[in-house]
Design an enzyme around this catalytic site. Structure first.
Site: not given
Ligand SMILES: *[C@@H]1O[C@H](CO)[C@@H](O)[C@H](O)[C@H]1NC(C)=O
Ligand SMILES: *[C@@H]1O[C@H](CO)[C@@H](O)[C@H](O)[C@H]1NC(C)=O
Ligand SMILES: *[C@@H]1O[C@H](CO)[C@@H](O)[C@H](O)[C@H]1NC(C)=O
Ligand SMILES: *[C@@H]1O[C@H](CO)[C@@H](O)[C@H](O)[C@H]1NC(C)=O
Length: 484
Positions: A117, A138
């Site tokens: 991290r 779509e």
């Protein structure tokens, strides 16, 4: 009489139990969401978020245009040897490939729990939520329609399975969220085609391509389906927060369900998504501000990657240029038509120049422009051939205008968190944009003042001349417009 009374008492009791259950359930939910938010907000503040760290994680929200950034920026910056393996198989995902520096996936923020991290920078792109829902619909229909070349669903599904294993498990059908959306749409398209064939060729009742139930699932049906609730609505917020249906964190599913059930709890998620996620990112682009976003990406991220990879200690010899995963294998969208991979070579060439030559931000931007236009051409062609299979349905920005206000309003309400997050991202973007412009201008002026002023005089004069010239032209243009 007695019986009626008993019945009423019973009803009241059931009602009371119900109310107390609801109250209890809300309390449980609120607790779960607040706990999650609290543990996320606890983490320390990042000081140097503007500096690129060792690992770049591109949190790719589906349908935001991240794919072009991947192919046209990142692939040109990083040799594929530095790409982290993608996490298609979550159980066996191991991001700790030594030296890996770039991770691009549809995984949500929770994947950072698997990354180093303090050595990772995160970037993302957000898009207007209404457009994103349209585009998701779509694309799901478009990809599913490609399967209509097959005579029936059974054979289409079999072929799809074979395709997956051939490409070593990397196709649209393996990747969240498409691995759910495409098979769902595929099944639906085949059912509609079968029913068309049994009833003879129908004439569509409406001229709204988003509502032609004879050919494809209408948009309003799509957005109200439980699958869309699971993975489409408020998808950007959940992904940025780390709470998608695809999350690595065990508690995320409860938190997400609670937020979907009790809208009021959304504020906790938004708070985390804003101040603990977007604020800490190295870069947040906007699909709508395409030009500015790309230029900022080149200047903020590109420039730092270039200098990082060129630093003596970067020490990743660029051996791996031969083993480049080809576009058709690594790209989620390209698992079919050979036709559309024609351009892939143009897209792939000049990959990862950064490590070999003296690539500049200018070169990068130029390469990006070329790359994006061939990518777009390929996409348009693919879409054309896919949608032909469900003609007359044909999606486009103009066709979207046919969609009723009621449906739009519903999309808005189902994506309330995303709408607010997007507004926040817009502010963030305009501030970032201002800062970058300012920094660039300062650098330029520093460079200029280093040179002797005399040498500069002719170019200054030219500059002033050009500026005033363009001003006049613009003014004239404006006046013409007014006249017309
Ligand atoms: C589906 O198509 C395949 C290939 O044409 C055929 O062999 C099979 O019998 C079909 N199945 C059904 C259920 O129609
Ligand atoms: C995610 O959503 C899909 C589609 O609705 C569903 O099939 C799947 O079970 C969900 N996964 C989890 C972990 O909820
Ligand atoms: C650079 O690499 C050398 C040898 O691999 C190592 O000893 C040194 O600590 C590195 N320096 C930095 C700044 O990482
Ligand atoms: C490939 O392209 C050619 C010409 O552009 C076209 O005729 C053909 O139908 C296409 N093939 C597929 C599978 O789309």
């Amino acid at each position: 009489m007695d019986r009626i009374l008993k019945f009423c008492v019973l009803l009241t009791l059931v009602g009371l139990a119900d109310a107390s259950f609801t109250k209890h359930d809300f309390g449980r939910c609120e607790g779960a969401v607040r706990n999650w938010a609290h543990s996320s907000l606890d983490k320390e503040i990042r000081e140097d978020k503007h500096t690129l760290r060792d690992l770049l994680f591109f949190l790719h929200v589906p349908r935001t245009g991240g794919r072009t950034y991947f192919h046209c920026f990142l692939k040109k910056l990083y040799p594929s040897s530095l790409e982290c393996p993608r996490s298609y198989d979550k159980l066996h995902f191991d991001p700790s490939k030594p030296n890996c520096r770039l991770l691009v996936t549809h995984d949500d923020f929770s994947i950072t729990s698997k990354l180093p991290r303090e050595r990772s920078s995160v970037v993302t792109i957000l898009r207007d939520p209404i457009s994103r829902v349209f585009s998701t619909y779509e694309f799901s229909v478009e990809v599913a329609a490609r399967f209509l070349v097959h005579p029936n669903l059974t054979s289409a599904t079999r072929i799809a399975g074979r395709m997956c294993s051939k490409t070593k498990g990397v196709s649209t059908l393996d990747i969240w969220p498409w691995k759910y959306l495409v098979p769902w749409m595929r099944k639906d398209l085949f059912a509609r085609r079968d029913s068309r064939q049994s009833r003879g060729l129908p004439i569509p009742k409406s001229n709204d391509f988003y509502d032609m139930e004879e050919f494809a699932m209408p948009l309003h049906e799509f957005i109200n389906h439980p699958v869309a609730e699971d993975i489409v609505h408020n998808g950007a917020t959940f992904q940025v927060a780390g709470l998608t249906n695809n999350s690595y964190a065990a508690e995320s599913h409860e938190v997400r369900h609670c937020v979907q059930k009790y809208k009021i709890l959304g504020k906790y998620v938004l708070q985390v998504a804003k101040v603990k996620r977007l604020d800490d990112m190295l870069y947040v682009g906007l699909t709508e501000e395409h030009k500015e976003s790309a230029s900022m990406f080149a200047n903020v991220v590109g420039a730092q990657v270039i200098s990082q990879l060129r630093a003596p200690n970067a020490s990743m010899t660029s051996v791996d240029n031969i083993g480049h995963s080809s576009l058709s294998n690594s790209e989620p969208d390209n698992f079919e038509h050979q036709n559309s991979t024609l351009n892939s070579r143009a897209i792939e060439t000049s990959s990862s120049e950064a490590t070999e030559s003296k690539m500049t931000v200018g070169d990068l931007t130029e390469a990006y422009e070329d790359c994006i236009s061939s990518l777009r051409k390929a996409q348009t062609q693919r879409r054309f051939f896919s949608l032909k299979r469900i003609s007359p349905v044909n999606f486009s920005t103009e066709a979207r205008l046919q969609v009723s206000d009621a449906v739009l309003q519903q999309i808005r309400s189902l994506n309330d968190l995303d709408l607010e997050l997007y507004e926040y991202a817009r502010d963030l973007f305009s501030n970032q944009h201002k800062n970058v412009l300012q920094k660039l201008t300062e650098e330029r002026w520093e460079n200029i003042s280093i040179m002797t002023n005399w040498k500069l005089l002719p170019s200054m004069i030219t500059l002033v001349f050009l500026l005033s010239f363009s001003l006049t032209v613009n003014m004239r243009r404006r006046m013409l417009k007014v006249k017309m």
